[in-house]
Scaffold this motif. Structure first.
Motif, mmCIF file in Angstrom:
data_model
loop_
_atom_site.group_PDB
_atom_site.id
_atom_site.type_symbol
_atom_site.label_atom_id
_atom_site.label_comp_id
_atom_site.label_asym_id
_atom_site.label_seq_id
_atom_site.Cartn_x
_atom_site.Cartn_y
_atom_site.Cartn_z
ATOM 1 N N VAL A 1 5.775 11.908 0.071
ATOM 2 C CA VAL A 1 4.683 10.796 -0.105
ATOM 3 C C VAL A 1 3.899 11.340 1.768
ATOM 4 C CG1 VAL A 1 6.227 8.900 1.174
ATOM 5 C CG2 VAL A 1 4.125 8.415 -0.187
ATOM 6 N N SER A 2 5.223 11.941 2.591
ATOM 7 C CA SER A 2 4.460 12.224 4.029
ATOM 8 C C SER A 2 2.822 12.649 3.788
ATOM 9 C CB SER A 2 5.095 12.091 5.321
ATOM 10 O OG SER A 2 5.603 10.857 5.935
ATOM 11 N N GLY B 1 1.385 -1.946 4.836
ATOM 12 C CA GLY B 1 1.016 -0.827 5.655
ATOM 13 C C GLY B 1 1.078 0.404 6.662
ATOM 14 N N ARG B 2 0.547 0.754 6.687
ATOM 15 C CA ARG B 2 0.476 1.634 8.396
ATOM 16 C C ARG B 2 -0.427 1.111 9.052
ATOM 17 N NH1 ARG B 2 4.179 2.360 5.232
ATOM 18 N NH2 ARG B 2 6.349 4.029 6.112
ATOM 19 N N ASP B 3 -1.490 1.589 8.279
ATOM 20 C CA ASP B 3 -3.330 1.658 9.477
ATOM 21 C C ASP B 3 -4.079 0.037 8.314
ATOM 22 O OD1 ASP B 3 -3.281 2.098 6.052
ATOM 23 O OD2 ASP B 3 -4.953 3.234 6.360
ATOM 24 N N ILE B 4 -3.071 -0.672 8.128
ATOM 25 C CA ILE B 4 -4.124 -1.575 7.291
ATOM 26 C C ILE B 4 -4.627 -2.274 8.693
ATOM 27 C CG2 ILE B 4 -3.687 -3.863 6.644
ATOM 28 C CD1 ILE B 4 -3.046 -1.363 5.128
ATOM 29 N N ARG C 1 -0.118 11.582 12.046
ATOM 30 C CA ARG C 1 -1.534 12.469 11.614
ATOM 31 C C ARG C 1 -2.501 11.904 12.597
ATOM 32 N NH1 ARG C 1 0.229 8.176 6.663
ATOM 33 N NH2 ARG C 1 -0.815 6.769 8.045
ATOM 34 N N ARG D 1 2.935 6.434 -3.024
ATOM 35 C CA ARG D 1 4.094 7.032 -3.198
ATOM 36 C C ARG D 1 3.649 7.074 -5.122
ATOM 37 N NH1 ARG D 1 9.540 5.923 -1.544
ATOM 38 N NH2 ARG D 1 8.715 5.398 0.620
ATOM 39 N N ALA E 1 0.439 10.681 2.382
ATOM 40 C CA ALA E 1 -0.416 10.005 2.757
ATOM 41 C C ALA E 1 -1.268 11.097 3.792
ATOM 42 C CB ALA E 1 0.180 9.048 3.406
ATOM 43 N N ARG F 1 10.247 5.497 -6.015
ATOM 44 C CA ARG F 1 11.393 4.762 -5.282
ATOM 45 C C ARG F 1 12.478 6.313 -4.921
ATOM 46 N NH1 ARG F 1 8.094 1.060 -2.307
ATOM 47 N NH2 ARG F 1 7.316 -0.361 -3.983
ATOM 48 N N THR G 1 0.979 -1.299 -0.150
ATOM 49 C CA THR G 1 -0.487 -0.016 0.116
ATOM 50 C C THR G 1 1.003 1.218 0.171
ATOM 51 O OG1 THR G 1 -0.058 0.085 2.337
ATOM 52 C CG2 THR G 1 -1.879 -1.096 1.601
ATOM 53 N N ASP H 1 3.942 9.998 10.162
ATOM 54 C CA ASP H 1 3.191 8.852 10.162
ATOM 55 C C ASP H 1 2.345 8.519 11.595
ATOM 56 O OD1 ASP H 1 3.629 8.346 7.069
ATOM 57 O OD2 ASP H 1 5.574 7.479 7.920
ATOM 58 N N ALA I 1 3.546 2.000 -2.051
ATOM 59 C CA ALA I 1 3.680 2.650 -3.357
ATOM 60 C C ALA I 1 2.633 2.841 -3.547
ATOM 61 C CB ALA I 1 3.554 1.137 -4.345
HETATM 62 O O1 DC Z 1 6.479 2.219 3.580
HETATM 63 P P1 DC Z 1 6.642 3.115 2.253
HETATM 64 O O2 DC Z 1 7.685 3.227 2.795
HETATM 65 O O3 DC Z 1 6.804 3.210 0.870
HETATM 66 O O4 DC Z 1 5.550 3.872 2.589
HETATM 67 C C1 DC Z 1 5.462 5.607 1.507
HETATM 68 C C2 DC Z 1 4.722 6.318 2.979
HETATM 69 O O5 DC Z 1 3.056 6.043 2.321
HETATM 70 C C3 DC Z 1 4.872 6.872 4.266
HETATM 71 O O6 DC Z 1 5.702 7.947 4.689
HETATM 72 C C4 DC Z 1 3.692 6.122 5.076
HETATM 73 C C5 DC Z 1 2.236 6.164 4.296
HETATM 74 N N1 DC Z 1 1.729 5.078 3.870
HETATM 75 C C6 DC Z 1 0.430 5.379 4.873
HETATM 76 O O7 DC Z 1 0.666 6.612 5.532
HETATM 77 N N2 DC Z 1 -0.576 4.738 4.877
HETATM 78 C C7 DC Z 1 -0.325 2.782 4.615
HETATM 79 N N3 DC Z 1 -0.951 1.791 4.536
HETATM 80 C C8 DC Z 1 0.508 2.666 4.385
HETATM 81 C C9 DC Z 1 1.852 3.397 3.311
#
Ligand code: DC
Length: 218
Positions: free
Chosen positions: A97-98, A127-130, A185, A39, A101, A89, A34, A182, A36
């Protein structure tokens, strides 16, 4: 074994994508990266060559088409039909990207897409919030992390192998800033869910991490 839905969250550079991709390959599951997708939105925003503002990002996300194609263990990322797997990347994309997001219209569009992709099961999504938001009913929830020093070291090696000469201390500071953004937020911050298993990979090699994930899925 039933077709599981596996959610892996954690901070930048914890090795989530490598471990999730290899675990998915072993299980014969689809891997969904996620990060990606956020990004991809950041990459398209940068194509405008304008100052990056929240308004510009929101305009860009309105009609963007992001798709992930998972083939033979690799994820290809497409934006409006163009393959951008490598271009998302770069340090420039990572740098904004932050900001991308944290915006609600971006998250709403990406989360809807992520849920659709996971609907059939047999997926590993990172990801971060899966676990907390995208797939709260996931069968297995893992919070993957490592010390900031080790995460910066791993990302530094990865960048070096790709030909980017970056300073380790600068990278570590940038990573810490991104983790803070991240985690703090307002919408769907990075958190370890109560029902997620903590996997601290400090000092572990990738095979050990993948084995630990597979054991958690048994
Ligand atoms: O895992 P990564 O570094 O490729 O993630 C890129 C950015 O996307 C990271 O700064 C946090 C955000 N992100 C997010 O907010 N929620 C997700 N589910 C995945 C990534």
């Amino acid at each position: 074994m039933k077709n599981l839905v596996i959610a892996i969250d954690g901070p930048a550079g914890a090795g989530k994508s490598t471990a999730a991709r290899l675990a998915a390959k072993k299980l014969n599951y689809t891997y969904i990266d996620t990060g990606a997708m956020y990004r991809a939105v950041a990459w398209k925003t940068l194509q405008n060559k304008e100052k990056v503002t929240d308004a510009l990002i929101i305009e860009v996300v309105k009609d963007i088409k992001v798709s992930l194609h998972y083939e033979q263990g690799n994820t290809l990322v497409f934006v409006d039909g163009k393959e951008v797997s490598g271009e998302i990347r770069t340090p420039e994309v990572t740098g904004i990207v932050s900001q991308v997001a944290k915006l609600r219209p971006v998250r709403e569009k990406m989360v809807a897409l992520q849920r659709k992709m996971a609907a059939a099961g047999a997926v590993v999504m990172d990801g971060r919030d899966i676990a907390s938001h995208v797939l709260p009913d996931a069968d297995v929830k893992i919070f993957l992390t490592a010390s900031i020093e080790e995460r910066a070291q791993r990302r530094w090696k990865e960048m070096k192998n790709k030909g980017y000469a970056v300073a380790l201390d600068g990278l570590q500071a940038e990573m810490a800033a991104r983790d803070k953004a991240d985690s703090e937020r307002e919408i769907s911050p990075l958190v370890q869910c109560k029902d997620a298993i903590l996997l601290d990979t400090t000092g572990m090699d990738i095979d050990e991490v993948v084995t630990a994930i597979l054991n958690m899925c048994r």
